[in-house]
Design a protein around this motif. Structure first.
Motif, PDB file in Angstrom:
ATOM      1  N   VAL A 122       0.849  -1.203   0.000  1.00 54.69           N
ATOM      2  CA  VAL A 122       0.000   0.000   0.000  1.00 54.69           C
ATOM      3  C   VAL A 122       0.880   1.247   0.000  1.00 54.69           C
ATOM      4  N   ASN A 123       0.472   2.227  -0.776  1.00 54.16           N
ATOM      5  CA  ASN A 123       1.162   3.509  -0.821  1.00 54.16           C
ATOM      6  C   ASN A 123       0.251   4.581  -0.218  1.00 54.16           C
ATOM      7  N   ILE A 124       0.777   5.367   0.719  1.00 50.52           N
ATOM      8  CA  ILE A 124       0.004   6.453   1.336  1.00 50.52           C
ATOM      9  C   ILE A 124       0.697   7.773   1.062  1.00 50.52           C
ATOM     10  N   ASP A 125      -0.027   8.691   0.450  1.00 52.84           N
ATOM     11  CA  ASP A 125       0.464  10.053   0.240  1.00 52.84           C
ATOM     12  C   ASP A 125       0.409  10.765   1.592  1.00 52.84           C
ATOM     13  N   LEU A 126       1.546  11.156   2.117  1.00 53.88           N
ATOM     14  CA  LEU A 126       1.598  11.727   3.458  1.00 53.88           C
ATOM     15  C   LEU A 126       1.125  13.179   3.514  1.00 53.88           C
ATOM     16  N   GLN A 127       0.794  13.755   2.348  1.00 55.77           N
ATOM     17  CA  GLN A 127       0.238  15.114   2.346  1.00 55.77           C
ATOM     18  C   GLN A 127      -1.283  15.082   2.461  1.00 55.77           C
ATOM     19  N   ASN A 128      -1.924  14.220   1.678  1.00 61.66           N
ATOM     20  CA  ASN A 128      -3.395  14.152   1.743  1.00 61.66           C
ATOM     21  C   ASN A 128      -3.898  12.826   2.317  1.00 61.66           C
ATOM     22  N   HIS A 129      -2.965  11.932   2.681  1.00 58.70           N
ATOM     23  CA  HIS A 129      -3.274  10.631   3.282  1.00 58.70           C
ATOM     24  C   HIS A 129      -4.109   9.742   2.360  1.00 58.70           C
ATOM     25  N   LYS A 130      -4.036  10.002   1.066  1.00 59.72           N
ATOM     26  CA  LYS A 130      -4.729   9.156   0.106  1.00 59.72           C
ATOM     27  C   LYS A 130      -4.020   7.813   0.011  1.00 59.72           C
ATOM     28  N   GLN A 131      -4.809   6.742  -0.015  1.00 55.48           N
ATOM     29  CA  GLN A 131      -4.270   5.385   0.021  1.00 55.48           C
ATOM     30  C   GLN A 131      -4.425   4.711  -1.347  1.00 55.48           C
ATOM     31  N   GLN A 132      -3.379   4.031  -1.796  1.00 52.41           N
ATOM     32  CA  GLN A 132      -3.405   3.341  -3.083  1.00 52.41           C
ATOM     33  C   GLN A 132      -2.752   1.971  -2.935  1.00 52.41           C
ATOM     34  N   VAL A 133      -3.391   0.940  -3.473  1.00 54.95           N
ATOM     35  CA  VAL A 133      -2.827  -0.406  -3.471  1.00 54.95           C
ATOM     36  C   VAL A 133      -1.949  -0.565  -4.704  1.00 54.95           C
ATOM     37  N   LEU A 134      -0.649  -0.777  -4.484  1.00 49.35           N
ATOM     38  CA  LEU A 134       0.285  -0.930  -5.600  1.00 49.35           C
ATOM     39  C   LEU A 134       0.372  -2.375  -6.082  1.00 49.35           C
ATOM     40  N   GLU A 135       0.236  -3.315  -5.158  1.00 47.67           N
ATOM     41  CA  GLU A 135       0.304  -4.735  -5.509  1.00 47.67           C
ATOM     42  C   GLU A 135      -0.557  -5.514  -4.527  1.00 47.67           C
ATOM     43  N   ALA A 136      -1.384  -6.425  -5.062  1.00 49.48           N
ATOM     44  CA  ALA A 136      -2.282  -7.221  -4.226  1.00 49.48           C
ATOM     45  C   ALA A 136      -1.946  -8.711  -4.380  1.00 49.48           C
ATOM     46  N   ASN A 137      -2.710  -9.536  -3.684  1.00 52.30           N
ATOM     47  CA  ASN A 137      -2.571 -10.997  -3.769  1.00 52.30           C
ATOM     48  C   ASN A 137      -1.156 -11.466  -3.426  1.00 52.30           C
ATOM     49  N   LEU A 138      -0.617 -10.893  -2.358  1.00 49.56           N
ATOM     50  CA  LEU A 138       0.726 -11.247  -1.917  1.00 49.56           C
ATOM     51  C   LEU A 138       0.675 -12.241  -0.752  1.00 49.56           C
ATOM     52  N   PRO A 139       1.611 -13.196  -0.689  1.00 47.66           N
ATOM     53  CA  PRO A 139       1.624 -14.197   0.383  1.00 47.66           C
ATOM     54  C   PRO A 139       2.292 -13.703   1.663  1.00 47.66           C
ATOM     55  N   ARG A 140       1.524 -12.964   2.451  1.00 51.58           N
ATOM     56  CA  ARG A 140       1.950 -12.468   3.753  1.00 51.58           C
ATOM     57  C   ARG A 140       3.257 -11.667   3.653  1.00 51.58           C
ATOM     58  N   PRO A 141       3.234 -10.505   2.992  1.00 54.89           N
ATOM     59  CA  PRO A 141       4.427  -9.665   2.884  1.00 54.89           C
ATOM     60  C   PRO A 141       4.809  -9.068   4.238  1.00 54.89           C
ATOM     61  N   VAL A 142       6.115  -9.009   4.518  1.00 54.67           N
ATOM     62  CA  VAL A 142       6.567  -8.514   5.826  1.00 54.67           C
ATOM     63  C   VAL A 142       7.594  -7.398   5.736  1.00 54.67           C
ATOM     64  N   GLN A 143       8.169  -7.157   4.538  1.00 62.34           N
ATOM     65  CA  GLN A 143       9.122  -6.059   4.414  1.00 62.34           C
ATOM     66  C   GLN A 143       9.159  -5.552   2.978  1.00 62.34           C
ATOM     67  N   VAL A 144       9.340  -4.220   2.841  1.00 61.77           N
ATOM     68  CA  VAL A 144       9.520  -3.606   1.533  1.00 61.77           C
ATOM     69  C   VAL A 144      10.760  -2.719   1.571  1.00 61.77           C
ATOM     70  N   LEU A 145      11.558  -2.793   0.510  1.00 57.83           N
ATOM     71  CA  LEU A 145      12.715  -1.930   0.308  1.00 57.83           C
ATOM     72  C   LEU A 145      12.590  -1.272  -1.059  1.00 57.83           C
ATOM     73  N   THR A 146      13.207  -0.131  -1.217  1.00 56.21           N
ATOM     74  CA  THR A 146      13.178   0.580  -2.495  1.00 56.21           C
ATOM     75  C   THR A 146      14.593   0.795  -3.005  1.00 56.21           C
ATOM     76  N   ALA A 147      14.814   0.489  -4.293  1.00 55.55           N
ATOM     77  CA  ALA A 147      16.114   0.677  -4.927  1.00 55.55           C
ATOM     78  C   ALA A 147      15.916   0.641  -6.434  1.00 55.55           C
ATOM     79  N   ASP A 148      16.852   1.215  -7.151  1.00 56.71           N
ATOM     80  CA  ASP A 148      16.817   1.164  -8.619  1.00 56.71           C
ATOM     81  C   ASP A 148      17.702  -0.001  -9.054  1.00 56.71           C
ATOM     82  N   LEU A 149      17.103  -1.174  -9.188  1.00 56.74           N
ATOM     83  CA  LEU A 149      17.877  -2.378  -9.461  1.00 56.74           C
ATOM     84  C   LEU A 149      18.396  -2.452 -10.892  1.00 56.74           C
ATOM     85  N   ASP A 150      17.656  -1.859 -11.838  1.00 56.00           N
ATOM     86  CA  ASP A 150      18.059  -1.969 -13.240  1.00 56.00           C
ATOM     87  C   ASP A 150      18.634  -0.669 -13.796  1.00 56.00           C
TER      88      ASP A 150
END
Length: 523
Positions: free
Chosen positions: A222-250
């Motif tokens: 889930v992505n939350i805009d911290l200015q207006n607190h709008k919520q957006q689902v970026l990816e669903a149907n995940l098997p119990r996700p517990v951590q997210v990291l951000t990087a430019d892998l490619d």
């Protein structure tokens, strides 16, 4: 005649003696054959266990679990994975079974014969019972209950967030008063703070879907805009996700996300490749369940971002995913652990300041098939030889250890370690948190703080919450032993705080010492 009688007596005596000797020899041979037969069966059972168990994970030594848990829990579970059925007190094989029923009973015989009646508990390291360098801070309200599943601090905005098992996301003021930010699809387990292409501050959250250990692909990123607190689902149907990291892998200038999906029997490590249209392409780096936590970095110094991940379910260990720059990764094992260890966390940190990242690892997840104190639970430090080869240099025993974090709490270049144990012994709740103060060369003094009555620590975060230049420790309170009990409607305890903060006092002590030296007051 007397001589004949004597001869007859001697003959009878020798006959009886010979008969007894023969009988003893026969019995001895029979017993020997019986003992040899038992020994042969156990040896054969061990060989079969190596053959069938080693193909999926590190070979499980019989002495790692007590006999009762092998017999009642672990072996029936393993049998099911090999296509056998356990019903009542017996096993049944079908056409699809990977092992014959005869061979399986030999494996059972081996483990139940060799395993100890109980494990030796060595969780008795001497500790100093004091506050160390910390003092207690806690929220002024406890009406929310103690169901904290996440602690996260945005260092840029100095904002502190928590999430709980009732799907709430809170932001806390400087005086520790909560404000509800959002109701989430499910409990959040981790957060990452990023900026959008337009420069808007955003918060990424892994919402686990279900706390209970089941195969249900109901998790979301889930992505939350911290200015207006709008919520957006970026990816669903995940098997119990517990951590997210951000990087430019490619290296295309677009943010990618790395997702650890713990799952249950299914899970994995995913690469969400950012696309120019704002969407994501999901690429599976590993189908292995139990992806618990990850770290990124250029570990082979080729200019590309690699990933290191801890897997904690079945095939437990730490793997390097080396970026080949062609849209895929080369997988290399760094450390492998027994499948009963209960791997719970790891951290990459340069403990000896030689420029090579070392590993702090914890074992202690004790909620599955063998919930008993284990002498191998605790905090491990593995040192890097500068070629990504790791060797164990330190171990601190801690039953049910959940997480450990190293930090320079005194600002003197020496890293101490704080650790929590969610699955601590009920008879030793005070062992739920420890501050390991390092003197030099991985020599630590263990401080046991008097905070056991304040909560049961499931989550931990280390950051400078009061902006004084010294890291503090936040401990998230989850007062239920069984995570699935919440889903089953267990009542929420309202008289416990959701978290506490151990505020680092070293800066104040340092200033007082300097003030005493200069003879100037401290304000």
């Amino acid at each position: 005649m007397p001589e004949i009688s004597k001869l007859r007596s001697r003959f009878l005596w020798f006959a009886v003696l010979a008969c007894c000797t023969i009988c003893l020899a026969v019995f001895s041979q029979c017993g020997g054959r019986s003992n040899n037969k038992i020994t042969d069966e156990i040896t054969e059972g061990k060989n079969l266990s190596v053959k069938h168990c080693k193909s999926c994970h590190m070979y499980p030594q019989a002495g790692l679990i007590d006999k009762m848990h092998w017999e009642k829990n672990v072996l029936p579970n393993m049998a099911a994975r090999l296509g056998l059925t356990y019903w009542g007190s017996g096993y049944f094989a079908g056409k699809q079974s990977a092992v014959s029923i005869t061979d399986w009973y030999k494996i059972v015989k081996y483990y139940t014969s060799v395993a100890p009646a109980q494990l030796n508990n060595t969780d008795s390291i001497p500790t100093v019972k004091d506050w160390g360098i910390f003092k207690l801070r806690q929220p002024k309200t406890n009406a929310m209950g103690a169901l904290t599943t996440m602690l996260s601090f945005d260092a840029e905005s100095k904002s502190f967030y928590t999430a709980d098992a009732q799907n709430n996301l809170f932001k806390w003021s400087n005086d520790l008063k909560p404000k509800l930010v959002q109701r989430l699809p499910s409990p959040a387990t981790s957060a990452a703070f990023i900026a959008s292409a337009e420069g808007k501050k955003q918060m990424l959250l892994t919402c686990i879907g279900t706390l209970a250990p089941v195969d249900a692909d109901t998790g979301k990123l889930v992505n939350i805009d911290l200015q207006n607190h709008k919520q957006q689902v970026l990816e669903a149907n995940l098997p119990r996700p517990v951590q997210v990291l951000t990087a430019d892998l490619d290296k295309d200038g677009i943010n990618d996300h790395i997702l650890c999906n713990f799952g249950h029997n299914r899970g994995g490590l995913y690469w969400l490749k950012g696309l120019a249209n704002g969407r994501f392409e999901k690429i599976t780096l590993s189908h292995t369940p139990g992806a618990t936590s990850a770290a990124t970095g250029d570990f082979n110094h080729d200019g590309l971002t690699d990933v290191i991940c801890l897997f904690a379910q079945g095939d437990e260990g730490i793997w390097l995913f080396q970026n080949n720059g062609k849209g895929s990764f080369i997988k290399k094992n760094l450390l492998r652990f027994q499948p009963v260890y209960g791997s719970s966390s790891f951290q990459l940190v340069d403990m000896n300041h030689d420029g090579a990242p070392d590993i702090i690892y914890t074992a202690g997840d004790n909620a599955d098939l063998s919930p008993t104190p284990k002498p191998y639970h605790g905090v491990y430090i593995f040192m890097n030889d500068d070629r990504m080869n790791f060797s164990q240099k330190y171990f601190y025993p801690m039953n049910g250890c959940t997480k450990a974090i190293a930090a320079d709490f005194k600002g003197k270049g020496v890293l101490d370690v704080v650790a929590i144990a969610f699955f601590t012994l009920k008879s030793k709740p005070e062992r739920g948190f420890v501050y390991l103060e390092q003197s030099t060369g991985l020599k630590f003094t263990a401080h046991q703080l008097p905070i056991a009555k304040k909560g049961k620590w499931l989550t931990m975060d280390v950051n400078d919450y009061n902006n004084d230049g010294y890291p503090d420790v936040a401990l998230g309170n989850f007062s239920f032993d069984n995570l699935s009990s919440i889903a089953n409607g267990a009542p929420v305890k309202k008289n416990e705080v959701p978290f506490i903060i151990l505020q680092n006092q070293w800066g104040l002590q340092d200033r007082k010492a300097e003030s005493a030296h200069l003879n100037t007051p401290v304000h």
